[in-house]
Design a protein around this motif. Structure first.
Motif, PDB file in Angstrom:
ATOM      1  N   TYR A  27       0.865  -0.976   0.017  1.00 31.46           N
ATOM      2  CA  TYR A  27      -0.118   0.083  -0.093  1.00 31.46           C
ATOM      3  C   TYR A  27       0.899   1.294  -0.058  1.00 31.46           C
ATOM      4  O   TYR A  27       1.913   1.257   0.876  1.00 31.46           O
ATOM      5  CB  TYR A  27      -0.965  -0.195   1.045  1.00 31.46           C
ATOM      6  N   ASN A  28       0.550   2.315  -1.077  1.00 30.29           N
ATOM      7  CA  ASN A  28       1.127   3.483  -1.028  1.00 30.29           C
ATOM      8  C   ASN A  28       2.695   3.515  -1.455  1.00 30.29           C
ATOM      9  O   ASN A  28       3.413   4.280  -1.589  1.00 30.29           O
ATOM     10  CB  ASN A  28       1.321   4.450   0.274  1.00 30.29           C
ATOM     11  N   SER A  29       3.330   2.111  -2.008  1.00 34.23           N
ATOM     12  CA  SER A  29       4.424   1.852  -2.551  1.00 34.23           C
ATOM     13  C   SER A  29       4.343   2.438  -4.040  1.00 34.23           C
ATOM     14  O   SER A  29       5.415   2.600  -4.552  1.00 34.23           O
ATOM     15  CB  SER A  29       4.852   0.466  -2.755  1.00 34.23           C
ATOM     16  N   ILE A  30       3.165   2.590  -4.537  1.00 36.85           N
ATOM     17  CA  ILE A  30       2.747   3.168  -6.117  1.00 36.85           C
ATOM     18  C   ILE A  30       2.035   4.073  -5.867  1.00 36.85           C
ATOM     19  O   ILE A  30       0.885   4.017  -4.868  1.00 36.85           O
ATOM     20  CB  ILE A  30       2.427   1.868  -6.975  1.00 36.85           C
ATOM     21  N   PRO A  31       2.021   5.029  -6.694  1.00 42.41           N
ATOM     22  CA  PRO A  31       0.723   6.132  -6.624  1.00 42.41           C
ATOM     23  C   PRO A  31      -0.397   5.779  -6.916  1.00 42.41           C
ATOM     24  O   PRO A  31      -1.665   6.359  -6.184  1.00 42.41           O
ATOM     25  CB  PRO A  31       1.147   7.137  -7.708  1.00 42.41           C
ATOM     26  N   GLU A  32      -0.737   4.679  -7.709  1.00 46.49           N
ATOM     27  CA  GLU A  32      -2.135   4.072  -8.039  1.00 46.49           C
ATOM     28  C   GLU A  32      -2.452   3.410  -6.619  1.00 46.49           C
ATOM     29  O   GLU A  32      -3.932   3.292  -6.903  1.00 46.49           O
ATOM     30  CB  GLU A  32      -1.878   2.996  -9.076  1.00 46.49           C
ATOM     31  N   TRP A  33      -1.786   3.044  -5.911  1.00 48.03           N
ATOM     32  CA  TRP A  33      -2.419   2.364  -4.700  1.00 48.03           C
ATOM     33  C   TRP A  33      -2.761   3.264  -3.580  1.00 48.03           C
ATOM     34  O   TRP A  33      -1.809   3.445  -2.611  1.00 48.03           O
ATOM     35  CB  TRP A  33      -1.945   1.271  -4.340  1.00 48.03           C
ATOM     36  N   ASP A  34      -3.761   4.326  -3.615  1.00 49.81           N
ATOM     37  CA  ASP A  34      -4.029   5.363  -2.584  1.00 49.81           C
ATOM     38  C   ASP A  34      -5.165   4.670  -1.900  1.00 49.81           C
ATOM     39  O   ASP A  34      -5.772   3.606  -2.106  1.00 49.81           O
ATOM     40  CB  ASP A  34      -4.223   6.509  -3.175  1.00 49.81           C
ATOM     41  N   SER A  35      -5.650   5.531  -1.059  1.00 50.03           N
ATOM     42  CA  SER A  35      -6.989   5.061  -0.001  1.00 50.03           C
ATOM     43  C   SER A  35      -8.076   4.918  -0.910  1.00 50.03           C
ATOM     44  O   SER A  35      -8.977   4.055  -0.659  1.00 50.03           O
ATOM     45  CB  SER A  35      -7.064   6.286   1.033  1.00 50.03           C
ATOM     46  N   ILE A  36      -8.316   5.790  -2.110  1.00 58.12           N
ATOM     47  CA  ILE A  36      -9.457   5.504  -2.899  1.00 58.12           C
ATOM     48  C   ILE A  36      -9.448   4.349  -3.533  1.00 58.12           C
ATOM     49  O   ILE A  36     -10.373   3.427  -3.519  1.00 58.12           O
ATOM     50  CB  ILE A  36      -9.580   6.843  -4.105  1.00 58.12           C
ATOM     51  N   ALA A  37      -8.103   4.147  -4.169  1.00 58.54           N
ATOM     52  CA  ALA A  37      -8.110   2.717  -4.820  1.00 58.54           C
ATOM     53  C   ALA A  37      -7.869   1.619  -3.947  1.00 58.54           C
ATOM     54  O   ALA A  37      -8.819   0.516  -4.204  1.00 58.54           O
ATOM     55  CB  ALA A  37      -6.903   2.627  -5.749  1.00 58.54           C
ATOM     56  N   HIS A  38      -7.830   1.761  -2.523  1.00 62.87           N
ATOM     57  CA  HIS A  38      -7.772   0.737  -1.904  1.00 62.87           C
ATOM     58  C   HIS A  38      -9.242   0.219  -1.420  1.00 62.87           C
ATOM     59  O   HIS A  38      -9.714  -0.924  -1.380  1.00 62.87           O
ATOM     60  CB  HIS A  38      -7.237   0.958  -0.302  1.00 62.87           C
ATOM     61  N   MET A  39     -10.146   1.250  -1.238  1.00 67.40           N
ATOM     62  CA  MET A  39     -11.851   0.877  -1.214  1.00 67.40           C
ATOM     63  C   MET A  39     -12.360   0.159  -2.439  1.00 67.40           C
ATOM     64  O   MET A  39     -13.009  -0.877  -2.205  1.00 67.40           O
ATOM     65  CB  MET A  39     -12.370   2.168  -0.777  1.00 67.40           C
ATOM     66  N   ALA A  40     -11.677   0.448  -3.753  1.00 69.79           N
ATOM     67  CA  ALA A  40     -12.336  -0.130  -4.856  1.00 69.79           C
ATOM     68  C   ALA A  40     -11.709  -1.595  -4.934  1.00 69.79           C
ATOM     69  O   ALA A  40     -12.335  -2.544  -5.292  1.00 69.79           O
ATOM     70  CB  ALA A  40     -11.862   0.593  -6.170  1.00 69.79           C
ATOM     71  N   LEU A  41     -10.461  -1.726  -4.316  1.00 66.68           N
ATOM     72  CA  LEU A  41      -9.704  -2.807  -4.416  1.00 66.68           C
ATOM     73  C   LEU A  41     -10.836  -3.944  -3.539  1.00 66.68           C
ATOM     74  O   LEU A  41     -10.932  -5.105  -4.034  1.00 66.68           O
ATOM     75  CB  LEU A  41      -8.500  -3.104  -3.871  1.00 66.68           C
ATOM     76  N   VAL A  42     -10.877  -3.386  -2.222  1.00 61.37           N
ATOM     77  CA  VAL A  42     -11.509  -4.196  -1.216  1.00 61.37           C
ATOM     78  C   VAL A  42     -13.169  -4.516  -1.590  1.00 61.37           C
ATOM     79  O   VAL A  42     -13.393  -5.741  -1.637  1.00 61.37           O
ATOM     80  CB  VAL A  42     -11.818  -3.319   0.040  1.00 61.37           C
ATOM     81  N   ALA A  43     -13.731  -3.740  -2.441  1.00 60.84           N
ATOM     82  CA  ALA A  43     -15.008  -4.125  -2.952  1.00 60.84           C
ATOM     83  C   ALA A  43     -14.989  -4.947  -4.102  1.00 60.84           C
ATOM     84  O   ALA A  43     -15.834  -6.029  -3.997  1.00 60.84           O
ATOM     85  CB  ALA A  43     -15.609  -2.515  -3.557  1.00 60.84           C
ATOM     86  N   GLU A  44     -14.100  -5.070  -4.777  1.00 57.37           N
ATOM     87  CA  GLU A  44     -13.704  -5.857  -5.843  1.00 57.37           C
ATOM     88  C   GLU A  44     -13.501  -7.416  -5.205  1.00 57.37           C
ATOM     89  O   GLU A  44     -14.186  -8.253  -5.819  1.00 57.37           O
ATOM     90  CB  GLU A  44     -12.998  -5.522  -6.787  1.00 57.37           C
ATOM     91  N   ILE A  45     -12.627  -7.362  -4.297  1.00 55.04           N
ATOM     92  CA  ILE A  45     -12.289  -8.591  -3.678  1.00 55.04           C
ATOM     93  C   ILE A  45     -13.609  -9.013  -2.990  1.00 55.04           C
ATOM     94  O   ILE A  45     -13.849 -10.431  -3.077  1.00 55.04           O
ATOM     95  CB  ILE A  45     -11.219  -8.455  -2.590  1.00 55.04           C
ATOM     96  N   ASP A  46     -14.151  -8.432  -2.177  1.00 57.56           N
ATOM     97  CA  ASP A  46     -15.696  -8.986  -1.651  1.00 57.56           C
ATOM     98  C   ASP A  46     -16.590  -9.508  -2.903  1.00 57.56           C
ATOM     99  O   ASP A  46     -16.971 -10.592  -2.484  1.00 57.56           O
ATOM    100  CB  ASP A  46     -16.365  -7.807  -0.840  1.00 57.56           C
TER     101      ASP A  46
END
Length: 78
Positions: A27-46
């Protein structure tokens, strides 16, 4: 199989090349993985694994490797 499925979810949710999705991706090691993307990622995993991650797991999911570890708690095998 689930490792590839999760890798694809990460790549699509973060809009990055699949080759960048390794256990070292954090997380945060790349600009694309920010807090907004994190929530989208979690939703997609769910959605894709038909689970509901609890809040602590959402917060603790700090890397691709950690995501795999967390998902094993929900009976997803890697």
């Amino acid at each position: 199989m689930n490792t590839q499925k999760l890798r694809t979810i990460f790549a699509e949710s973060l809009n990055i090349d699949e080759s960048l999705v390794t256990d070292d991706l954090t997380y945060n090691s790349i600009p694309e993985w920010d807090s907004i993307a994190h929530m989208a990622l979690v939703a997609e995993i769910d959605d894709q694994f038909d689970i509901m991650l609890d809040t602590d797991d959402v917060i603790d999911m700090s890397s691709f490797a950690e995501a795999k570890r967390i998902l094993t708690k929900y009976e997803v095998e890697f």
